[in-house]
Write a protein that holds these residues in place. Structure first.
Motif, PDB file in Angstrom:
ATOM      1  N   ILE A  48       7.306-109.066  10.574  1.00 29.66           N
ATOM      2  CA  ILE A  48       6.100-108.280  10.871  1.00 29.66           C
ATOM      3  C   ILE A  48       6.357-106.782  10.696  1.00 29.66           C
ATOM      4  CG2 ILE A  48       4.429-107.629  12.650  1.00 29.66           C
ATOM      5  CD1 ILE A  48       4.700-110.433  13.801  1.00 29.66           C
ATOM      6  N   SER A  49       7.478-106.283  11.217  1.00 27.14           N
ATOM      7  CA  SER A  49       7.744-104.839  11.170  1.00 27.14           C
ATOM      8  C   SER A  49       7.921-104.347   9.741  1.00 27.14           C
ATOM      9  CB  SER A  49       8.969-104.489  12.011  1.00 27.14           C
ATOM     10  OG  SER A  49      10.129-105.129  11.525  1.00 27.14           O
ATOM     11  N   SER A  51       6.925-105.796   6.946  1.00 25.37           N
ATOM     12  CA  SER A  51       5.654-105.961   6.226  1.00 25.37           C
ATOM     13  C   SER A  51       4.673-104.852   6.599  1.00 25.37           C
ATOM     14  CB  SER A  51       5.040-107.326   6.545  1.00 25.37           C
ATOM     15  OG  SER A  51       5.875-108.381   6.123  1.00 25.37           O
ATOM     16  N   SER A  52       4.612-104.511   7.882  1.00 26.48           N
ATOM     17  CA  SER A  52       3.675-103.481   8.355  1.00 26.48           C
ATOM     18  C   SER A  52       4.022-102.106   7.793  1.00 26.48           C
ATOM     19  CB  SER A  52       3.669-103.427   9.882  1.00 26.48           C
ATOM     20  OG  SER A  52       3.251-104.642  10.427  1.00 26.48           O
ATOM     21  N   PHE A  53       5.294-101.727   7.873  1.00 27.42           N
ATOM     22  CA  PHE A  53       5.701-100.413   7.365  1.00 27.42           C
ATOM     23  C   PHE A  53       5.576-100.339   5.841  1.00 27.42           C
ATOM     24  CE2 PHE A  53       8.000 -99.971  11.500  1.00 27.42           C
ATOM     25  CZ  PHE A  53       7.388 -98.784  11.891  1.00 27.42           C
ATOM     26  N   MET A  54       5.861-101.445   5.169  1.00 29.72           N
ATOM     27  CA  MET A  54       5.714-101.470   3.715  1.00 29.72           C
ATOM     28  C   MET A  54       4.241-101.315   3.318  1.00 29.72           C
ATOM     29  SD  MET A  54       7.152-104.371   1.100  1.00 29.72           S
ATOM     30  CE  MET A  54       7.093-104.138  -0.678  1.00 29.72           C
ATOM     31  N   ALA A  55       3.356-102.036   4.015  1.00 26.83           N
ATOM     32  CA  ALA A  55       1.916-101.930   3.758  1.00 26.83           C
ATOM     33  C   ALA A  55       1.411-100.523   4.072  1.00 26.83           C
ATOM     34  CB  ALA A  55       1.165-102.967   4.591  1.00 26.83           C
ATOM     35  N   PHE A  56       1.928 -99.936   5.145  1.00 28.59           N
ATOM     36  CA  PHE A  56       1.579 -98.560   5.506  1.00 28.59           C
ATOM     37  C   PHE A  56       1.955 -97.593   4.383  1.00 28.59           C
ATOM     38  CE2 PHE A  56       3.531 -94.609   7.142  1.00 28.59           C
ATOM     39  CZ  PHE A  56       2.382 -93.956   7.611  1.00 28.59           C
ATOM     40  N   TYR A  90      -7.610 -95.359   8.470  1.00 30.31           N
ATOM     41  CA  TYR A  90      -7.658 -96.203   9.672  1.00 30.31           C
ATOM     42  C   TYR A  90      -6.729 -97.407   9.516  1.00 30.31           C
ATOM     43  CZ  TYR A  90     -11.662 -93.735  11.741  1.00 30.31           C
ATOM     44  OH  TYR A  90     -12.476 -92.790  12.322  1.00 30.31           O
ATOM     45  N   ILE A  91      -6.780 -98.019   8.334  1.00 24.82           N
ATOM     46  CA  ILE A  91      -5.926 -99.189   8.059  1.00 24.82           C
ATOM     47  C   ILE A  91      -4.459 -98.791   8.163  1.00 24.82           C
ATOM     48  CG2 ILE A  91      -5.215-100.841   6.275  1.00 24.82           C
ATOM     49  CD1 ILE A  91      -8.177-100.727   5.288  1.00 24.82           C
ATOM     50  N   ALA A  92      -4.117 -97.629   7.599  1.00 25.61           N
ATOM     51  CA  ALA A  92      -2.736 -97.133   7.650  1.00 25.61           C
ATOM     52  C   ALA A  92      -2.297 -96.917   9.101  1.00 25.61           C
ATOM     53  CB  ALA A  92      -2.610 -95.834   6.854  1.00 25.61           C
ATOM     54  N   CYS A  93      -3.193 -96.369   9.921  1.00 23.22           N
ATOM     55  CA  CYS A  93      -2.872 -96.138  11.341  1.00 23.22           C
ATOM     56  C   CYS A  93      -2.630 -97.456  12.076  1.00 23.22           C
ATOM     57  CB  CYS A  93      -4.005 -95.369  12.018  1.00 23.22           C
ATOM     58  SG  CYS A  93      -4.111 -93.634  11.525  1.00 23.22           S
ATOM     59  N   ILE A  94      -3.449 -98.455  11.786  1.00 21.73           N
ATOM     60  CA  ILE A  94      -3.283 -99.773  12.416  1.00 21.73           C
ATOM     61  C   ILE A  94      -1.947-100.383  12.012  1.00 21.73           C
ATOM     62  CG2 ILE A  94      -4.155-102.149  12.452  1.00 21.73           C
ATOM     63  CD1 ILE A  94      -6.994-100.926  12.130  1.00 21.73           C
ATOM     64  N   LEU A  95      -1.622-100.297  10.724  1.00 16.80           N
ATOM     65  CA  LEU A  95      -0.376-100.875  10.218  1.00 16.80           C
ATOM     66  C   LEU A  95       0.851-100.217  10.838  1.00 16.80           C
ATOM     67  CD1 LEU A  95      -1.398-101.202   6.466  1.00 16.80           C
ATOM     68  CD2 LEU A  95      -0.869-103.104   8.010  1.00 16.80           C
ATOM     69  N   VAL A  96       0.845 -98.888  10.900  1.00 17.83           N
ATOM     70  CA  VAL A  96       2.004 -98.194  11.457  1.00 17.83           C
ATOM     71  C   VAL A  96       2.110 -98.458  12.953  1.00 17.83           C
ATOM     72  CG1 VAL A  96       0.969 -95.941  12.043  1.00 17.83           C
ATOM     73  CG2 VAL A  96       3.337 -96.056  11.277  1.00 17.83           C
ATOM     74  N   SER A  97       0.964 -98.646  13.623  1.00 16.12           N
ATOM     75  CA  SER A  97       0.980 -98.970  15.053  1.00 16.12           C
ATOM     76  C   SER A  97       1.625-100.330  15.300  1.00 16.12           C
ATOM     77  CB  SER A  97      -0.447 -98.966  15.614  1.00 16.12           C
ATOM     78  OG  SER A  97      -1.019 -97.680  15.506  1.00 16.12           O
ATOM     79  N   ILE A  98       1.321-101.292  14.428  1.00 13.67           N
ATOM     80  CA  ILE A  98       1.936-102.623  14.535  1.00 13.67           C
ATOM     81  C   ILE A  98       3.447-102.510  14.372  1.00 13.67           C
ATOM     82  CG2 ILE A  98       2.143-104.896  13.438  1.00 13.67           C
ATOM     83  CD1 ILE A  98      -0.842-104.616  12.661  1.00 13.67           C
ATOM     84  N   GLY A  99       3.865-101.717  13.376  1.00 10.13           N
ATOM     85  CA  GLY A  99       5.290-101.525  13.149  1.00 10.13           C
ATOM     86  C   GLY A  99       5.984-100.865  14.319  1.00 10.13           C
ATOM     87  N   VAL A 100       5.331 -99.867  14.910  1.00  5.65           N
ATOM     88  CA  VAL A 100       5.909 -99.151  16.053  1.00  5.65           C
ATOM     89  C   VAL A 100       6.052-100.079  17.250  1.00  5.65           C
ATOM     90  CG1 VAL A 100       5.475 -97.340  17.760  1.00  5.65           C
ATOM     91  CG2 VAL A 100       5.143 -96.863  15.328  1.00  5.65           C
ATOM     92  N   VAL A 101       5.035-100.899  17.505  1.00  2.00           N
ATOM     93  CA  VAL A 101       5.107-101.852  18.619  1.00  2.00           C
ATOM     94  C   VAL A 101       6.273-102.815  18.421  1.00  2.00           C
ATOM     95  CG1 VAL A 101       3.938-103.797  19.735  1.00  2.00           C
ATOM     96  CG2 VAL A 101       2.659-101.709  19.212  1.00  2.00           C
ATOM     97  N   CYS A 102       6.430-103.308  17.195  1.00  2.00           N
ATOM     98  CA  CYS A 102       7.551-104.220  16.899  1.00  2.00           C
ATOM     99  C   CYS A 102       8.901-103.549  17.118  1.00  2.00           C
ATOM    100  CB  CYS A 102       7.457-104.716  15.448  1.00  2.00           C
ATOM    101  SG  CYS A 102       6.139-105.902  15.159  1.00  2.00           S
TER     102      CYS A 102
END
Length: 215
Positions: A48-49, A51-56, A90-102
């Motif tokens: 997840i982390s 994938s999220s940072f890569m998508a960001f 907004y999408i970028a912010c959501i993705l980086v937030s997911i990565g940060v939580v992980c």
């Protein structure tokens, strides 16, 4: 329902889902190569982390490259306005937030590697490094190779076993990035993005590429 499906497809295009899927397969292969038993939670966090940072990073790249993509990648969601620039942020912010939580569930070694090296490079690549001949290629190649090292750090807290595979990924990625520069030459030239192809010209860049491949 059709609108939601179309929007989902455009979001997947924005984050380059096919590249992320390849990355996830690589992570699975890395786990196999390390030949150890892992906690399933750590494995899920890794998937997840990364994938999220890569998508960001892909979102940020499209946001900054929208003018260039108008010429060389006219099918991309921001260029066709199927996703607005504001929505992409907004999408970028959501993705980086997911990565940060992980990242809260990672060990200290992986955490340091993420926030001292990987995350700053993701942010600064499109803003700064992309405009510097060859250096931008090296940054992208390093980020791709770092997937192996980062995965090993999360799972084992070390980075010894996968250095050679990471170097191979780094070398192949440089070749791939220079080829992409050649493809994007016209758009980069018109927007004064000093890639290797723009700086030396396509012919000399092809010679450089042949030399790197022969090494």
């Amino acid at each position: 329902e059709l609108f939601r499906l179309n929007m989902l497809i455009e979001i997947l295009k924005l984050i380059r889902f096919q590249n992320i899927l390849i990355c996830q397969i690589v992570i699975i292969i890395v786990c196999y190569l390390l030949d150890q038993t892992y906690d399933s939670v750590n494995f899920i966090i890794t998937i997840i982390s990364i994938s999220s940072f890569m998508a960001f990073g892909n979102c940020i790249n499209d946001i900054y490259d929208i003018d260039i993509d108008t010429l060389v990648h006219p099918q991309r969601p921001l260029v066709t306005n199927k996703i607005s620039k504001k929505s992409a942020k907004y999408i970028a912010c959501i993705l980086v937030s997911i990565g940060v939580v992980c990242s809260y569930f990672m060990n200290q070694q992986a955490l340091s590697f993420l926030y001292i090296i990987i995350f700053p490079l993701l942010i600064t690549y499109s803003i700064y490094f992309k405009k510097i001949p060859l250096l931008g290629n090296l940054v992208v190649a390093f980020l791709l190779a770092s997937v192996l090292i980062f995965t090993e750090l999360i799972l084992t807290q070390e980075y010894k076993q996968l250095l050679i595979p990471a170097l191979l990924v780094f070398g192949f990625s440089i070749i791939r990035e220079i080829i992409k520069d050649l493809h994007d030459y016209e758009g980069d030239r018109q927007h004064n993005i000093k890639t290797l192809a723009v700086y030396f010209g396509p012919k000399k860049t092809i010679q450089v590429l042949k030399y790197i491949i022969s090494l």
